[in-house]
Design an enzyme around this catalytic site. Structure first.
Site, PDB file in Angstrom:
ATOM      1  N   SER A  71       0.562  -1.252  -0.466  1.00  0.00           N
ATOM      2  CA  SER A  71      -0.152   0.008   0.055  1.00  0.00           C
ATOM      3  C   SER A  71       0.771   1.333   0.050  1.00  0.00           C
ATOM      4  O   SER A  71       1.725   1.568  -1.099  1.00  0.00           O
ATOM      5  CB  SER A  71      -0.946  -0.602   1.266  1.00  0.00           C
ATOM      6  OG  SER A  71      -2.413   0.525   0.883  1.00  0.00           O
ATOM      7  N   ASP A  89      -9.310  -4.175  -6.508  1.00  0.00           N
ATOM      8  CA  ASP A  89      -8.306  -3.277  -5.221  1.00  0.00           C
ATOM      9  C   ASP A  89      -8.747  -1.704  -5.511  1.00  0.00           C
ATOM     10  O   ASP A  89      -7.755  -1.710  -6.791  1.00  0.00           O
ATOM     11  CB  ASP A  89      -7.336  -3.982  -4.712  1.00  0.00           C
ATOM     12  CG  ASP A  89      -7.005  -3.161  -3.917  1.00  0.00           C
ATOM     13  OD1 ASP A  89      -7.229  -2.109  -3.059  1.00  0.00           O
ATOM     14  OD2 ASP A  89      -5.168  -3.486  -2.528  1.00  0.00           O
ATOM     15  N   HIS A 112      -8.844  -5.412  -0.402  1.00  0.00           N
ATOM     16  CA  HIS A 112      -6.913  -4.106   0.331  1.00  0.00           C
ATOM     17  C   HIS A 112      -7.175  -5.002   1.542  1.00  0.00           C
ATOM     18  O   HIS A 112      -5.641  -5.111   1.842  1.00  0.00           O
ATOM     19  CB  HIS A 112      -7.635  -2.740  -0.136  1.00  0.00           C
ATOM     20  CG  HIS A 112      -6.212  -2.163   0.336  1.00  0.00           C
ATOM     21  ND1 HIS A 112      -5.079  -1.679  -0.688  1.00  0.00           N
ATOM     22  CD2 HIS A 112      -5.697  -1.141   1.102  1.00  0.00           C
ATOM     23  CE1 HIS A 112      -4.401  -0.495  -0.473  1.00  0.00           C
ATOM     24  NE2 HIS A 112      -4.602  -1.390   0.937  1.00  0.00           N
TER      25      HIS A 112
END
Length: 308
Positions: free
Chosen positions: A155, A251, A277
């Protein structure tokens, strides 16, 4: 007559002596012929490596809310549920620290938004993490020039590691490209199809920073200080053939739609991300036959074996 013959004989001797002397001096002045089969100069020796240096350093960059600026990079405890711990911990358990150093990025890892006004902005947090990764790479390479680096992030951590890799691949980073054995980015917000290698299922979308770049002004009231910067400038350069982009279909961080009809709605999606996610450790729909974290661990084992 005798005297004449004697004079002629003396002159002949002098001529012969003079000619021989000229040949002698010319031979001394002419360079010796080069031996075409002469050996090439030896290749420069590899730089010295202190005994304490590891063969490999694995750089792990956690995602938003999974790290802290004062965390211990060798024994991180800021968030025991951090996704990257499911990768770094098995590697740390498998190798002696003087063989493979596992270093986890300590940074603020926050994302200021309308629901968290007191947090550090995404831009500031990402920049803090980027600088610390670059400092670790530079310091280790200066001390241990033969150590190879593996970098991975999730991320926000994937975004900043990807940025560092992009600079290194273009010859603008803190270490040379040949010092990097591989890069793995999980849920990278600047992911592009055909840039890097996708080891999983096909994807139709792009990273949120690219999708939202045209409406950057619209998202700022929702996520102030989170610049949507678009694609990376260098496509990972020399590292493109060893940078892996891992993204779950749908996502919203790394597989956002190309056409964004509502910038505010998409910005709200950045805050909450979505269930996809948060499921990379269990989602079987990312890489067939395995999970994202298991794939990265196996990949790292292979690179370590090649680098030792």
């Amino acid at each position: 007559m005798k005297k004449f013959l004697t004079v002629v004989a003396v002159l002949i001797v002098l001529v012969l002596i003079g000619g021989g002397a000229m040949q002698y001096f010319q031979a001394r002045q002419e360079p010796a012929p080069q031996d075409s089969a002469a050996p090439e100069p030896p290749a420069p020796a590899e730089p010295a490596q202190p005994e304490w240096c590891p063969a490999v350093e694995f750089i792990s960059a956690p995602g938003t809310w999974e790290s802290a600026a004062d965390d211990d990079p060798l024994h991180p405890q800021a968030n025991p549920r951090s996704f990257m711990l499911s990768i770094s911990q098995p590697l740390q358990d498998a190798y002696a620290p003087d063989d493979v150093k596992v270093w986890t990025l300590p940074y603020t890892a926050q994302f200021k938004n309308i629901n968290a006004q007191d947090e550090m902005s995404y831009d500031e947090s990402r920049q803090e993490g980027t600088v610390r990764v670059e400092q670790e790479l530079a310091a280790m390479h200066a001390d241990c020039p033969r150590t190879k680096f593996i970098m991975a992030g999730f991320s926000q951590g994937a975004v900043l590691v990807g940025d560092v890799a992009d600079a290194i691949g273009a010859g603008q980073g803190p270490i040379p490209a040949d010092a990097v054995a591989g890069v793995a980015l999980v849920a990278d917000g600047r992911r592009q199809n055909e840039v890097g290698i996708n080891p999983g299922n096909p994807l139709g979308g792009i990273g949120a920073e690219i999708a939202l770049a045209p409406v950057n002004r619209l998202v700022q009231p929702v996520v102030p200080g989170a610049s949507m910067r678009g694609p990376r400038p260098n496509g990972f350069g020399e590292l493109a053939d060893r940078t892996f982009q891992i993204c779950a279909p749908d996502d919203s961080i790394c597989d956002a739609p190309h056409d964004v009809p509502n910038g505010v709605e998409r910005a709200l999606g950045l805050i909450s991300a979505n269930g996809v996610h948060a499921q990379y450790a269990t989602n079987p729909n990312v890489i067939p036959g395995t999970t994202a974290n298991a794939w990265v661990v196996d990949w790292a084992h292979q690179l370590i074996a090649q680098s030792r």
